[in-house]
Motif scaffolding. Sequence first.
Motif, PDB file in Angstrom:
ATOM      1  N   LEU A  33       0.825  -1.212   0.000  1.00  8.32           N
ATOM      2  CA  LEU A  33       0.000   0.000   0.000  1.00  8.32           C
ATOM      3  C   LEU A  33       0.860   1.264   0.000  1.00  8.32           C
ATOM      4  N   THR A  34       1.977   1.237   0.706  1.00  5.46           N
ATOM      5  CA  THR A  34       2.878   2.385   0.699  1.00  5.46           C
ATOM      6  C   THR A  34       3.410   2.634  -0.702  1.00  5.46           C
ATOM      7  N   TYR A  35       3.736   1.580  -1.421  1.00  8.37           N
ATOM      8  CA  TYR A  35       4.201   1.710  -2.800  1.00  8.37           C
ATOM      9  C   TYR A  35       3.120   2.327  -3.674  1.00  8.37           C
ATOM     10  N   ILE A  36       1.884   1.851  -3.544  1.00 11.82           N
ATOM     11  CA  ILE A  36       0.775   2.389  -4.335  1.00 11.82           C
ATOM     12  C   ILE A  36       0.526   3.854  -3.985  1.00 11.82           C
ATOM     13  N   ILE A  37       0.545   4.171  -2.698  1.00 10.94           N
ATOM     14  CA  ILE A  37       0.317   5.550  -2.267  1.00 10.94           C
ATOM     15  C   ILE A  37       1.417   6.469  -2.785  1.00 10.94           C
ATOM     16  N   PHE A  38       2.657   6.011  -2.765  1.00  9.20           N
ATOM     17  CA  PHE A  38       3.747   6.832  -3.281  1.00  9.20           C
ATOM     18  C   PHE A  38       3.575   7.089  -4.778  1.00  9.20           C
ATOM     19  N   ASN A  39       3.173   6.063  -5.522  1.00 11.83           N
ATOM     20  CA  ASN A  39       2.935   6.266  -6.956  1.00 11.83           C
ATOM     21  C   ASN A  39       1.804   7.258  -7.197  1.00 11.83           C
ATOM     22  N   GLN A  40       0.737   7.182  -6.420  1.00  8.88           N
ATOM     23  CA  GLN A  40      -0.365   8.132  -6.569  1.00  8.88           C
ATOM     24  C   GLN A  40       0.058   9.546  -6.167  1.00  8.88           C
ATOM     25  N   PHE A  41       0.907   9.645  -5.164  1.00 10.40           N
ATOM     26  CA  PHE A  41       1.420  10.948  -4.735  1.00 10.40           C
ATOM     27  C   PHE A  41       2.221  11.598  -5.857  1.00 10.40           C
ATOM     28  N   VAL A  42       3.032  10.814  -6.531  1.00 10.91           N
ATOM     29  CA  VAL A  42       3.849  11.352  -7.624  1.00 10.91           C
ATOM     30  C   VAL A  42       2.972  11.772  -8.798  1.00 10.91           C
ATOM     31  N   LYS A  43       1.890  11.047  -9.077  1.00 12.61           N
ATOM     32  CA  LYS A  43       1.007  11.365 -10.204  1.00 12.61           C
ATOM     33  C   LYS A  43       0.112  12.574  -9.950  1.00 12.61           C
ATOM     34  N   THR A  44      -0.196  12.849  -8.688  1.00 15.00           N
ATOM     35  CA  THR A  44      -1.125  13.920  -8.359  1.00 15.00           C
ATOM     36  C   THR A  44      -0.476  15.274  -8.601  1.00 15.00           C
ATOM     37  N   VAL A  45      -1.276  16.213  -9.166  1.00 16.15           N
ATOM     38  CA  VAL A  45      -0.751  17.558  -9.433  1.00 16.15           C
ATOM     39  C   VAL A  45      -1.311  18.590  -8.463  1.00 16.15           C
ATOM     40  N   SER A  46      -2.457  18.319  -7.837  1.00 16.83           N
ATOM     41  CA  SER A  46      -3.048  19.300  -6.929  1.00 16.83           C
ATOM     42  C   SER A  46      -2.429  19.201  -5.537  1.00 16.83           C
ATOM     43  N   THR A  47      -2.399  20.328  -4.854  1.00 20.91           N
ATOM     44  CA  THR A  47      -1.821  20.381  -3.510  1.00 20.91           C
ATOM     45  C   THR A  47      -2.692  19.613  -2.518  1.00 20.91           C
ATOM     46  N   ALA A  48      -4.002  19.734  -2.637  1.00 16.13           N
ATOM     47  CA  ALA A  48      -4.913  19.027  -1.728  1.00 16.13           C
ATOM     48  C   ALA A  48      -4.758  17.515  -1.901  1.00 16.13           C
ATOM     49  N   GLY A  49      -4.591  17.080  -3.122  1.00 16.41           N
ATOM     50  CA  GLY A  49      -4.393  15.657  -3.374  1.00 16.41           C
ATOM     51  C   GLY A  49      -3.087  15.153  -2.795  1.00 16.41           C
ATOM     52  N   LYS A  50      -2.035  15.961  -2.911  1.00 23.43           N
ATOM     53  CA  LYS A  50      -0.741  15.560  -2.342  1.00 23.43           C
ATOM     54  C   LYS A  50      -0.821  15.479  -0.819  1.00 23.43           C
ATOM     55  N   VAL A  51      -1.544  16.439  -0.204  1.00 26.84           N
ATOM     56  CA  VAL A  51      -1.707  16.401   1.259  1.00 26.84           C
ATOM     57  C   VAL A  51      -2.467  15.150   1.657  1.00 26.84           C
ATOM     58  N   TRP A  52      -3.513  14.810   0.913  1.00 30.91           N
ATOM     59  CA  TRP A  52      -4.281  13.602   1.202  1.00 30.91           C
ATOM     60  C   TRP A  52      -3.404  12.356   1.101  1.00 30.91           C
ATOM     61  N   TRP A  53      -2.582  12.261   0.057  1.00 32.52           N
ATOM     62  CA  TRP A  53      -1.740  11.084  -0.111  1.00 32.52           C
ATOM     63  C   TRP A  53      -0.654  11.017   0.961  1.00 32.52           C
ATOM     64  N   VAL A  54      -0.165  12.159   1.416  1.00 29.23           N
ATOM     65  CA  VAL A  54       0.818  12.150   2.510  1.00 29.23           C
ATOM     66  C   VAL A  54       0.177  11.637   3.790  1.00 29.23           C
ATOM     67  N   ILE A  55      -1.039  12.094   4.074  1.00 33.26           N
ATOM     68  CA  ILE A  55      -1.738  11.630   5.289  1.00 33.26           C
ATOM     69  C   ILE A  55      -2.008  10.128   5.198  1.00 33.26           C
ATOM     70  N   ALA A  56      -2.485   9.677   4.037  1.00 28.99           N
ATOM     71  CA  ALA A  56      -2.740   8.241   3.863  1.00 28.99           C
ATOM     72  C   ALA A  56      -1.436   7.454   3.977  1.00 28.99           C
ATOM     73  N   GLY A  57      -0.365   7.990   3.418  1.00 31.87           N
ATOM     74  CA  GLY A  57       0.927   7.317   3.509  1.00 31.87           C
ATOM     75  C   GLY A  57       1.427   7.219   4.936  1.00 31.87           C
ATOM     76  N   LEU A  58       1.253   8.282   5.717  1.00 37.18           N
ATOM     77  CA  LEU A  58       1.677   8.244   7.120  1.00 37.18           C
ATOM     78  C   LEU A  58       0.887   7.208   7.918  1.00 37.18           C
ATOM     79  N   ILE A  59      -0.397   7.091   7.625  1.00 35.45           N
ATOM     80  CA  ILE A  59      -1.217   6.089   8.315  1.00 35.45           C
ATOM     81  C   ILE A  59      -0.740   4.679   7.970  1.00 35.45           C
ATOM     82  N   VAL A  60      -0.489   4.433   6.682  1.00 34.41           N
ATOM     83  CA  VAL A  60      -0.060   3.097   6.262  1.00 34.41           C
ATOM     84  C   VAL A  60       1.340   2.785   6.775  1.00 34.41           C
ATOM     85  N   VAL A  61       2.230   3.776   6.774  1.00 37.90           N
ATOM     86  CA  VAL A  61       3.584   3.552   7.296  1.00 37.90           C
ATOM     87  C   VAL A  61       3.536   3.267   8.791  1.00 37.90           C
TER      88      VAL A  61
END
Length: 117
Positions: A33-61
């Motif tokens: 899941l961390t790998y998938i979240i990191f890939n989605q974080f890299v693909k996202t262009v919006s700031t809100a989306g990046k913040v969401w993926w960082v929060i999701a990544g921190l939870i999964v980590v």
Amino acid sequence: MKKFLLFCAGLVALAVLLANLGPMILLAVSVWLTYIIFNQFVKTVSTAGKVWWVIAGLIVVSIGVANSFSVIGLAALAALYFIWNNWNSDRDTVLNKPSEEEDPFTSFEKQWADMNR
């Protein structure tokens, strides 16, 4: 005696492996899941989306770190692998007596005898 000790060690390693099987699966899922979240974080262009993926990544980590003790289960799996490989190993330890020329004490005694002449 060797087979009995290998059998006992194998039973202990199997028990440890089975006890840590759940955390090992959760650790593998969290790494995936961390790998998938990191890939989605890299693909996202919006700031809100990046913040969401960082929060999701921190939870999964944090889930992955909580299951990091499952490395003990991986060590038990490695122990089972080595026990399995050594089960039919008929390599006995044979101690060879060194020859007279290779023996350091014989050489020392010869040199001592030469010095005392």
